[in-house]
Design a protein around this motif. Structure first.
Motif, PDB file in Angstrom:
ATOM      1  N   ASN A   1      -5.652  -4.050   3.073  1.00 52.34           N
ATOM      2  CA  ASN A   1      -4.987  -3.463   4.242  1.00 52.34           C
ATOM      3  C   ASN A   1      -5.458  -2.037   4.490  1.00 52.34           C
ATOM      4  OD1 ASN A   1      -3.210  -5.716   4.844  1.00 52.34           O
ATOM      5  ND2 ASN A   1      -2.205  -5.198   2.908  1.00 52.34           N
ATOM      6  N   HIS A   2      -6.270  -1.501   3.584  1.00 51.91           N
ATOM      7  CA  HIS A   2      -6.767  -0.138   3.787  1.00 51.91           C
ATOM      8  C   HIS A   2      -8.015  -0.117   4.677  1.00 51.91           C
ATOM      9  CE1 HIS A   2      -9.875  -0.557   0.532  1.00 51.91           C
ATOM     10  NE2 HIS A   2     -10.436   0.452   1.141  1.00 51.91           N
TER      11      HIS A   2
ATOM     12  N   PHE B   1      -8.050   0.309   7.608  1.00 53.51           N
ATOM     13  CA  PHE B   1      -7.855   1.387   8.591  1.00 53.51           C
ATOM     14  C   PHE B   1      -8.639   2.628   8.179  1.00 53.51           C
ATOM     15  CE2 PHE B   1      -5.339   4.978  10.367  1.00 53.51           C
ATOM     16  CZ  PHE B   1      -5.515   4.683  11.713  1.00 53.51           C
ATOM     17  N   LEU B   2      -8.736   2.856   6.875  1.00 56.28           N
ATOM     18  CA  LEU B   2      -9.469   4.017   6.366  1.00 56.28           C
ATOM     19  C   LEU B   2     -10.932   3.989   6.796  1.00 56.28           C
ATOM     20  CD1 LEU B   2      -9.445   6.506   4.399  1.00 56.28           C
ATOM     21  CD2 LEU B   2     -10.141   4.913   2.599  1.00 56.28           C
TER      22      LEU B   2
ATOM     23  N   ARG C   1     -12.207   2.697   9.519  1.00 50.10           N
ATOM     24  CA  ARG C   1     -12.333   2.347  10.938  1.00 50.10           C
ATOM     25  C   ARG C   1     -13.594   2.908  11.569  1.00 50.10           C
ATOM     26  NH1 ARG C   1      -8.876   6.120   9.625  1.00 50.10           N
ATOM     27  NH2 ARG C   1      -8.971   8.118  10.691  1.00 50.10           N
TER      28      ARG C   1
ATOM     29  N   ILE D   1     -10.104   9.366  -0.689  1.00 46.85           N
ATOM     30  CA  ILE D   1      -8.685   9.030  -0.571  1.00 46.85           C
ATOM     31  C   ILE D   1      -8.030   8.874  -1.945  1.00 46.85           C
ATOM     32  CG2 ILE D   1      -8.814   6.498  -0.391  1.00 46.85           C
ATOM     33  CD1 ILE D   1      -6.754   8.701   1.946  1.00 46.85           C
TER      34      ILE D   1
END
Lengths: 379, 379, 379
Positions: free
Chosen positions: A200-201, A203-204, A206, A335
């Motif tokens: 689900n990461h 998004f990092l 993108r 991150i």
């Protein structure tokens, strides 16, 4: 991470069936999270496993190379005959590092007063002392060389033979081309496992991959392992070339690639199989704590990509793939180092996990980890 | 370190005879080493001695110069008349360093609000306060200037007059040319003493000097001192030019140079005498702890070399000697800093000493050192 | 600091009359100073006030900006509509900083897994979780924008409305030109207050301003404030141009400018009025602790200078004034950082204050500060 496809997990993994909720996550838990359990970030890695401590090429013939495992200094020595052995990196005399010394045949000689040790750690010479009066030596570690990596067993040596080394099947298979990855990351190893397993990461990433939606389609937990399957849907942006080199062309909901991320303590793998079951990507990775506080790890990984039909196509595209993966790994490194910095500042784990796979993973890492507690201080 | 010769120690040092074993070292001791005694690396240097805190040329006329002794800030002030005095480097008002201030005649004025102190530390002016209401001043230290060094007595000032300053006979003698050596080394002073006194560490300098074999041929211990005599045999390599400039030409077993290394607490000397008893090299050295943990010392040394018959020969060769000694000292600095780093990491002294001279030296440093214990933490 | 004049304080400040001794300081106090009271350098700033945490221009539209208050990470978000809000800078999920995230309309989205928060801190979206199961959010802080500064209320939010924001009258007045000052200074905020209020420290600026003698001509203390009036006499050197731009021409004892320095907790002001009562310079300044130990502060100041009769004269001279004030502030920064370093080393406040105004100020800062004690360690 890369592919868009519907899942047909039975063709891939005929494992323990798990009831999965319609969405990929369970209902939110109380914010307290892991109340009553020990802080995962203070769980030391368990030493009774084989850990890669260097790439083979880093330890040249006739040279010594200093490494660390969880704060313990270890010297890797490649003798003149080409064998590698591992000792405590500390002369018995005055504790200076043996890696600053001189390889002498099949032994290592300390640079200071010339005390000399063989592959078992026995002191075999003190130049100014009679042979009959030699002092005790230093600790030796079981050591093996596999697939271009030097593995050391830092725990109880009596267990070394019974613990398997990783197989590295794709690395040895000429149908695959392998990239070796390695860097230091300033965080506890557990953040690395959680980062890779929680897709689900996306998004990092993108900016590198566009908007990808991961969908968890199966998970399993067993003795010493946790694994999860994902499919992916593109929700925005275009498929980048670095990604397309390896995986199915954008096929919307019809593509069938599935990614499986697996932690088999203490290692981790990420495999992508096409709809027909072919393994198209095979990543093996280990996170080795360097310092005693286990706040820095060195990552050793092998990323094997199946060669496509056209000869040399993958070789030509390789620089692009290197660039693409470097960008991704840089974002991941940044991150997880932020996560570690937050933990250091808070002095405690405030993690509020809502994704069941990651909750399983955290339990696994706690259960398999060392029994002691890393003493740390709030900064 | 430099000479090869047979020993005739009676011509040199008619001191306490010591039974020496055939080899230069005694039988190995239990690994535990110094069990039951306090950790030498946590013994503070004893303050009741004169310590050099700066070279004279560092303290210019009309200027103040900040130094440290074991964490205590001290300002050295050279007044307009050329005298030097030493005060606590901390204004009584707001504790800013006086060395940032302004020399005003025979006094020092704090840079912030202008409080002014004389050589006894008395506050003699606060610009905005009446003279009749002046506050107390700051601590003054006994201070003397000898042989281009500024010595301060950091301990009980009542003892200063009864403690001798070093003599520096060779520095004053025009038959010798003197080099001044100084640098910061990141270790406890005891590692410095042990390094210089244990000439079995010639292996460390193998690249500079070839393979030299030191032979301990006599040792003595008395009130406040330990000393040891060495002869040297070349076992490989050629004699370097930098070394040959000063010492006997390679003469195999027939050369008669002897080196004596002596710790006279808290100083150390290394002297080389020819077979005829002439002092050819005379090193005086002191290791001054800078920080409170005494993990960094500043070394002050004078290295005096006797001029050979040919005038100016030594001057011409001087740059080579400087280069040679710098290389040697760099290797020594690196190794003692590794020793300190190992101690810091271990949090204890694991030293396993087998050489009796060094065991004596360690006892001396413990006995003569301060009575407190340096509080340190494992890193 | 700048003007030379006789005092006529009744025209300026008709406040509480104070008996002042002929000289500007009282009789010396016992050296112990503040015995029995808590160490001022360990008094935390009181959080129940509005603190500037950024300049408006630092928080661009559609961007997030991370700041700190006494160790607490805070994110300032300027939404696409231009509003600013302040949240705890820590995602509820994995505690990574929200300032690394993405502004999305009127909300902020965490960069890692995309958790999204509105201006009240409520979590309004987790991309892989149903809306009905959203987790709790993060803390929100009261936040207002005034005079180009973003103020946050880090304490009890219930008190925010009752606490006034600074007025910034001169900043808004077109008769004044304003310079904005800001920098990080590595010291406790109390050193900043003491530095500005004690004008006897003109000696520090002797190279910039020549020898100026400050004379304290009145002081007042009331609920939450301390203030002091000064006049100045030049005792040596020439008036620098940067200073003359703003203040009365050198007029010896006849000039009538008076400087008032005032701490109104937690802010500070410095105002200069001419003999006729005109406010010619108006400095407002705040010192915001950044780290938990409050050993670093960020200074935010507005320096307003009244425009002289000739149009544009001040604008032309502005670069000189900037240069002049930068030099002064650099000297102040260096000295207060030396004070902090001395305190860190000593582990205690050894201040020996003789100036009654500063004693009052220290009492005020202790009384108005937070009730806890900053835990620090001797370095």
């Amino acid at each position: 991470m890369f592919a868009e496809s519907a899942l047909d997990r039975r063709t891939i993994e005929p494992a323990v069936p798990v009831a999965e909720p319609p969405s990929s996550v369970a209902a939110p838990q109380p914010l307290a999270g892991d109340v009553g359990v020990r802080d995962l970030r203070r769980v030391p890695i368990h030493p009774d496993y084989w850990y890669p401590l260097a790439w083979s090429k880093e330890v040249k013939r006739g040279k010594a190379h200093g490494v660390r495992f969880a704060g313990d200094p270890i010297v890797l020595v490649r003798t003149e005959s080409g064998n590698v052995f591992a000792l405590e990196d500390r002369c018995a005399h005055r504790q200076v590092p043996l890696h600053a010394g001189v390889v002498d045949g099949e032994s290592i000689r300390c640079c200071y007063h010339g005390w000399t040790y063989d592959c078992s750690g026995r002191c075999i010479d003190v130049p100014y002392l009679g042979k009959e009066r030699l002092p005790n030596g230093v600790r030796a570690y079981p050591c093996k060389e596999v697939a271009g990596l030097i593995f050391v067993f830092p725990g109880d040596p009596a267990l070394a033979d019974s613990r398997p080394l990783p197989a590295f099947a794709s690395v040895a298979d000429r149908q695959y081309k392998t990239r070796r990855l390695g860097r230091e990351v300033k965080c506890h190893y557990s953040f690395m496992h959680e980062n890779l397993m929680d897709m689900n990461h996306q998004f990092l990433h993108r900016r590198q991959m566009g908007m990808m939606r991961a969908r968890s389609v199966g998970r399993r937990r067993g003795e010493g392992f946790v694994e999860v399957d994902y499919t992916f849907t593109r929700e925005g942006g275009k498929q980048p070339v670095g990604e397309a080199l390896v995986f199915s062309k954008d096929g919307g909901e019809n593509s069938k690639d599935v990614m499986t991320v697996r932690t088999v303590y203490p290692y981790q793998t990420l495999q992508i199989r096409s709809g027909s079951g072919t393994l198209v990507m095979d990543l093996w990775i280990a996170y080795v704590p360097l310092d005693a506080a286990q706040r820095t790890n060195r990552t050793f990984g092998t990323l094997s990509i199946r060669r496509p039909g056209l000869p040399f196509a993958l070789d030509l595209a390789w620089p692009l793939l290197v660039w693409f993966t470097e960008r991704i790994f840089k974002e991941d490194r940044e991150i997880v180092e932020m996560e570690q910095a937050a933990h250091d500042k808070q002095g405690a784990d405030w993690n509020h996990e809502v994704f069941p796979v990651i909750r399983d993973l955290r339990d696994l890492l706690r259960e398999c980890g060392g029994r002691t507690v890393i003493p740390i201080q709030k900064v």
